[in-house]
Design a protein around this motif. Structure first.
Motif, PDB file in Angstrom:
ATOM      1  N   LYS A  79      39.427  10.916  50.416  1.00  0.00           N
ATOM      2  CA  LYS A  79      40.260  12.235  50.039  1.00  0.00           C
ATOM      3  C   LYS A  79      40.948  11.805  48.620  1.00  0.00           C
ATOM      4  O   LYS A  79      41.153  12.412  47.648  1.00  0.00           O
ATOM      5  CB  LYS A  79      41.202  12.833  51.040  1.00  0.00           C
ATOM      6  N   SER A  80      41.760  10.732  48.766  1.00  0.00           N
ATOM      7  CA  SER A  80      42.543  10.133  47.637  1.00  0.00           C
ATOM      8  C   SER A  80      41.657  10.188  46.341  1.00  0.00           C
ATOM      9  O   SER A  80      42.045  10.397  45.398  1.00  0.00           O
ATOM     10  CB  SER A  80      43.547   9.206  48.080  1.00  0.00           C
ATOM     11  N   LEU A  81      40.622   9.316  46.648  1.00  0.00           N
ATOM     12  CA  LEU A  81      39.704   9.111  45.434  1.00  0.00           C
ATOM     13  C   LEU A  81      39.117  10.331  44.898  1.00  0.00           C
ATOM     14  O   LEU A  81      39.170  10.628  43.716  1.00  0.00           O
ATOM     15  CB  LEU A  81      38.560   8.004  45.906  1.00  0.00           C
TER      16      LEU A  81
ATOM     17  N   PHE B 173      28.202   8.714  55.098  1.00  0.00           N
ATOM     18  CA  PHE B 173      29.649   8.813  54.570  1.00  0.00           C
ATOM     19  C   PHE B 173      29.922  10.457  54.526  1.00  0.00           C
ATOM     20  O   PHE B 173      30.776  10.832  55.070  1.00  0.00           O
ATOM     21  CB  PHE B 173      29.776   8.266  53.285  1.00  0.00           C
ATOM     22  N   ILE B 174      28.731  11.311  53.965  1.00  0.00           N
ATOM     23  CA  ILE B 174      29.018  12.653  53.812  1.00  0.00           C
ATOM     24  C   ILE B 174      29.219  13.261  55.238  1.00  0.00           C
ATOM     25  O   ILE B 174      29.748  14.244  55.740  1.00  0.00           O
ATOM     26  CB  ILE B 174      27.859  13.169  53.271  1.00  0.00           C
ATOM     27  N   ARG B 175      28.262  12.791  56.235  1.00  0.00           N
ATOM     28  CA  ARG B 175      28.171  13.423  57.721  1.00  0.00           C
ATOM     29  C   ARG B 175      29.727  13.154  58.293  1.00  0.00           C
ATOM     30  O   ARG B 175      30.387  14.040  58.915  1.00  0.00           O
ATOM     31  CB  ARG B 175      27.148  12.874  58.419  1.00  0.00           C
TER      32      ARG B 175
ATOM     33  N   VAL C 122      34.688  19.886  55.822  1.00  0.00           N
ATOM     34  CA  VAL C 122      33.856  20.276  54.561  1.00  0.00           C
ATOM     35  C   VAL C 122      33.140  19.090  53.951  1.00  0.00           C
ATOM     36  O   VAL C 122      33.702  17.790  54.582  1.00  0.00           O
ATOM     37  CB  VAL C 122      34.600  20.923  53.426  1.00  0.00           C
ATOM     38  N   THR C 123      32.223  18.914  53.233  1.00  0.00           N
ATOM     39  CA  THR C 123      31.483  17.876  52.560  1.00  0.00           C
ATOM     40  C   THR C 123      32.543  17.225  51.551  1.00  0.00           C
ATOM     41  O   THR C 123      33.311  17.918  51.026  1.00  0.00           O
ATOM     42  CB  THR C 123      30.266  18.075  51.983  1.00  0.00           C
TER      43      THR C 123
ATOM     44  N   SER D  30      35.723  20.096  45.060  1.00  0.00           N
ATOM     45  CA  SER D  30      35.731  21.300  44.418  1.00  0.00           C
ATOM     46  C   SER D  30      36.964  22.261  44.545  1.00  0.00           C
ATOM     47  O   SER D  30      37.562  23.017  43.744  1.00  0.00           O
ATOM     48  CB  SER D  30      34.565  22.131  44.533  1.00  0.00           C
ATOM     49  N   GLY D  31      37.264  22.263  45.920  1.00  0.00           N
ATOM     50  CA  GLY D  31      38.480  23.073  46.194  1.00  0.00           C
ATOM     51  C   GLY D  31      39.814  22.559  46.056  1.00  0.00           C
ATOM     52  O   GLY D  31      40.840  23.324  45.793  1.00  0.00           O
TER      53      GLY D  31
END
Length: 289
Positions: A241-243, A266-268, A276-277, A283-284
């Motif tokens: 998340k930080s990256l 990783f996405i899953r 969320v992905t 994007s959010g």
């Protein structure tokens, strides 16, 4: 050992600090006020009662007297007794809790740019305990010096020294009175942080820490609520998340940076942990500061 649990922020505020040597026959007066009175005995013994509970504060010990409780010296000093005392202001403690029951290792939910209020956090100070005087004496001496020459230039440093003293006391509580299970939980956390980018290997963890993996897992679960693999995934997703927020790395590159080579996995995992992905998460947060 019991600790007082205080809500932070804000941090406690220093009101005054003093140092004195009491001669034989001197005795603390009876009083009750709306501040904390923290007593450190460097030599001799101070006899104090708080709400009918007597304490003998011997050399190398400390006691925290709580706001709005009656305290009195129930017996005069029998020898020269050297003390430091600190008065500080803070709201009443939430509770007194055994140091072995404090969940030191459970992580807080990671903050976001949407946060408008701080997470509720706690600090812990020992109620009555022995201390290693050389560890805390420099803080007491510097606070006394700063208080005697208090000015706008020194106020912030004075308050920060009190905070540093609390850190020292809380660290001593963790290290001196923690059960083995808590120490092993901390070791497991340190191991997972150091090996976050390598594939999870229970056998390697067991060999590195020299305890059976099942026992390490029970200790970690007790203090964090997570298994070693769950804790590792939590670390990885926090880092991801930080990256995502601070870099332009691709999702695949971020997965590799946190130790997950398989992008689909990783996405899953990210979606399972976050709802969320990775792309949706990024994007959010675009355009937020």
């Amino acid at each position: 050992m019991h600790c007082l649990e205080l809500i932070i922020p804000p941090l406690p505020q220093l009101l005054t600090i003093g140092h004195s040597c009491w001669t034989p026959g001197q005795q603390h007066v009876a009083r009750s006020f709306n501040v904390y009175d923290m007593l450190f005995v460097l030599k001799g013994t101070l006899y104090m009662t708080e709400d009918d509970v007597p304490y003998e504060i011997k050399e190398g010990c400390m006691l925290v007297l709580e706001p709005n409780r009656m305290h009195i010296g129930h017996r005069p000093c029998e020898e020269v007794t050297e003390i430091y005392w600190i008065h500080f202001a803070h709201q009443a403690p939430v509770r007194a809790v055994d140091s072995g029951q404090i969940s030191w290792s459970i992580p807080f939910t990671k903050g976001t740019n949407d946060d408008l209020t701080p997470h509720q956090q706690m600090m812990y100070i020992p109620k009555f305990t022995s201390i290693h005087i050389p560890d805390i004496l420099p803080y007491l001496q510097q606070m006394l010096e700063l208080h005697h020459a208090l000015s706008p230039a020194s106020s912030l440093l004075l308050q920060s020294q009190l905070a540093s003293l609390f850190v020292e006391l809380q660290t001593a509580v963790r290290n001196q009175y923690a059960p083995r299970s808590r120490l092993l939980s901390d070791q497991a956390i340190a191991y997972l942080e150091q090996h976050m980018t390598r594939p999870f290997d229970a056998k390697h963890m067991e060999q590195t820490l020299h305890f059976h993996f099942d026992y390490l897992a029970r200790c970690l679960k007790k203090y964090t609520g997570m298994s070693p693999l769950q804790y590792l995934h939590d670390l990885q997703i926090r880092r991801a998340k930080s990256l995502l927020e601070r870099t332009a790395l691709s999702v695949a590159e971020i997965g590799q940076h946190v130790g997950i080579e398989n992008t689909n996995y990783f996405i899953r995992l990210f979606r399972k942990q976050s709802g969320v992905t990775p792309g949706q998460y990024r994007s959010g947060r675009m355009g937020r500061v």
